[in-house]
Design an enzyme around this catalytic site. Sequence first.
Site, mmCIF file in Angstrom:
data_model
loop_
_atom_site.group_PDB
_atom_site.id
_atom_site.type_symbol
_atom_site.label_atom_id
_atom_site.label_comp_id
_atom_site.label_asym_id
_atom_site.label_seq_id
_atom_site.Cartn_x
_atom_site.Cartn_y
_atom_site.Cartn_z
ATOM 1 N N LYS A 1 191.349 -82.482 -94.438
ATOM 2 C CA LYS A 1 191.596 -81.151 -95.007
ATOM 3 C C LYS A 1 190.317 -80.607 -95.629
ATOM 4 C CE LYS A 1 193.282 -83.071 -99.385
ATOM 5 N NZ LYS A 1 194.361 -83.070 -100.376
ATOM 6 N N ARG B 1 203.686 -82.245 -108.839
ATOM 7 C CA ARG B 1 203.003 -81.151 -108.160
ATOM 8 C C ARG B 1 203.913 -80.617 -107.061
ATOM 9 N NH1 ARG B 1 197.169 -82.504 -105.653
ATOM 10 N NH2 ARG B 1 198.486 -83.667 -104.192
ATOM 11 N N TYR C 1 166.199 -65.179 -113.474
ATOM 12 C CA TYR C 1 166.979 -64.256 -114.294
ATOM 13 C C TYR C 1 167.033 -64.709 -115.745
ATOM 14 C CZ TYR C 1 168.801 -62.063 -110.023
ATOM 15 O OH TYR C 1 168.929 -61.397 -108.838
ATOM 16 N N MET D 1 171.860 -66.572 -106.502
ATOM 17 C CA MET D 1 172.871 -66.568 -105.450
ATOM 18 C C MET D 1 172.383 -67.280 -104.183
ATOM 19 S SD MET D 1 174.844 -63.417 -103.540
ATOM 20 C CE MET D 1 175.807 -62.955 -104.989
#
Length: 814
Positions: free
Chosen positions: A483, A581, A709, A758
């Site tokens: 998964k 869950r 930054y 980013m």
Amino acid sequence: MILTIRNIVPIIKAQWVGQNNTAIIEYISIDSRSLQNDENTLFFAISGPNHDGHSYIEELIQKGVQHFVVTKIPSTVTGKANFLVVENTLDALQKFAAFYRSQFDFPVIGITGSNGKTIIKEWLNFLLSPDYNIIRSPKSYNSQVGVPLSILGINEKHNLGIFEAGISMTLEMEKLQKIIQPTIGILSNIGSAHDEGFSSVAEKIKEKLKLFVSVNVLILNKNKTICAFVNPKIKIFSWCSDDKSADVFITKKNIGELTELQVTYREDTFPITIPFQDQASVENAIHCMMVMLYFGYNHNVIQTRMAHLYPVEMRLKVKNGIYNCTLIDDSYSSDFQSLKIALDFLENQKQHKKKTIILSDIFQSGLSNEALYSQVSQLIISNKITRVIGIGETISQFKNKFINCDTFQNVAEFTNAFENLNFENETILIKGARDFNFEKIVSLLEEKTHETVLEINLNAIGHNLSFYKSKLKPKTKMMVMVKAFGYGNGGFEIAQLLEHHKVDYLGVAFADEGISLKNAGITVPIMVLNPETTSFSAIIQHHLEPEIYSVKGLKAFLKIAEQKKLKHFPIHIKIDTGMHRLGFEEENLQDLIAILKGNETVQIKSILSHMATSDDLKHDAFSKSQIALFEKLSSQLQTELNIKPIRHILNTSGITNYPEAQYDMVRLGIGLYGISNDAEEQKELENVGTLKSVISQIRTIDANESVGYGRRFIAEKETKIATIPIGYADGIRRSWGNGVGYVVINHKQAKIVGSVCMDMLMVDVTDIDCKEGNTVIIFGENPTVNFMAKQLNTIPYEILTSISQRVKRVFFRE
């Protein structure tokens, strides 16, 4: 050399059971997947800790294989083939290879050591091939199985052999020595690799030296410790940089990006320049030079050839290509033995029905061109290759031997015709000798993404799978979780590898993950752990198996299944034993039983639960209470519904910590990807994923200047800053910046300075010798994912699954 079954029986001390002992054997195989297996193949059914070749015999007979070396004849195939029954099939393979080697009389170089074996072998092949017809180990085939397979590639035209031998424990080298029978030995070095297999460094040295018991000469770096263990009857040809009593004395100095060696041999001193500076490459090059000196090459030839040494790529890489193509990059090697390996890898990794090979002229086969390309043609036909593109003057002459073939004299001609070759939706094997510069072809075909890649080591996945399989009882099944895009490592490629290893189930989180795998050709049963009711129709259509965890979900699924008039469709019932869950709780078990009793629309394939604290033995009592409740509730379901489904509750940590609760199946998750929360277990696992990038730019800033930054880093002195094109959009958390984390450049740690951006991050390389374009390790062996998770107060799962899909995945096999 032509051998029949009758010839082979006494060689391997076998009992023959069959109908035709005069059958001719042309090919030896241990790989049931190989499309090269045919009626002239002798298949050795090797049995290992987790695989047994005997289980593939029936399938191989159906494909036309008729001859097998076995320890037992499976009852299902009695009388259907020729069987050579032996006590141990690996031992039989080694005996056969040793006999085969003894039929040839030419110099054979045997290489062992902790590191550098494959590079020395490949460089020796490059340096000596103008003068010899060389047979060598393909790739890094240096194991108890790889060495005999390498030796069996010898033919009558070869006049020099170069084989490497790798060991991980005692009693292995004697077997390899009998197979290789080297006349010239090279000991590369003694390092820490496989230390766990030996009681001491002395034991390791003694074991490695067993390869050289009958050599005419042993080449090594003069070292008092090692030389003390060498049999005094063996002639040593030594080199050294600090002991002038060595046969060859060497000093070195760096010149730009090169290394100049001053070599003193027999009172003659001469320079050799090599295009490397790192110590490992320099030592490997010196060993190669020593062989050339031993063979009597003059200084000018040695100087000229060694100046052209090159980095050795030892891996087959799977890459994304343009127009939905998949590339298998083997662009620096073109010989007949490695072609067989590459074609098998192509079959294992194919993602499209259409298979193309781009192949250069093949060198050093030991065969005439007519015989060679006839064999290459048969190999390509047996591997069901759709299209052949030949590049080179020689292969172009034999174009008529290939079906659907285009040929070009050189890469330039291919490049000019590229737009008209219509590459689309195909798996492409790119295999060329180094002189052909096939990297240009790879560049044309490779999907253009940014320079950050996540490299996935398929060998490591196989190792980790075997490690966890070794903990299971013989009849315990295994589900492997793929998964979340294989925990960030890639879905289909890993699923395909797991399918080959015959795992019993794959687990995905959502239906679309399973549908993607099914559409790509995966046939292993796939369980969907978190199916949404809106996906039930698609689950049925694609033959996926849903986990059912509520009465509402069960009724919704049954409604659709009944509309489709299904019978015995497999479902999996989830019980909540404390995770809280998903799952049926004890109080609604009777409702579940009432709905399912007598219902033939579905079949309960398994009953499962999930442990909340299997990784933390502080909660041992709670874990055991979960197991006890699972036993109670699953037994109740079995009794009242009169069924015998698969039961499973253990995840990766549970496999190790609660072996008594294996039931019928376990679910392996992050352990497959080389991550364990247990320090001792972590030592047994191999790193799977290495996240790499490059240096985009280097600048020097003055004291009091800032980076990034918010000016979160202010330089205290003149500082050299490297910018790396990876950031939080790629999955690197901002909290890893500002001096918390680091990357590795040229084996040195470079602290991340300022905030992670980013698409970029910046590191301090003031004390690191580096340049723009150098490789940067974000995580892998160092820093490890475990280390990053600990520093960031999170878990390895989050680190791995955060790596974005825009980061290219490159799969490779050593």
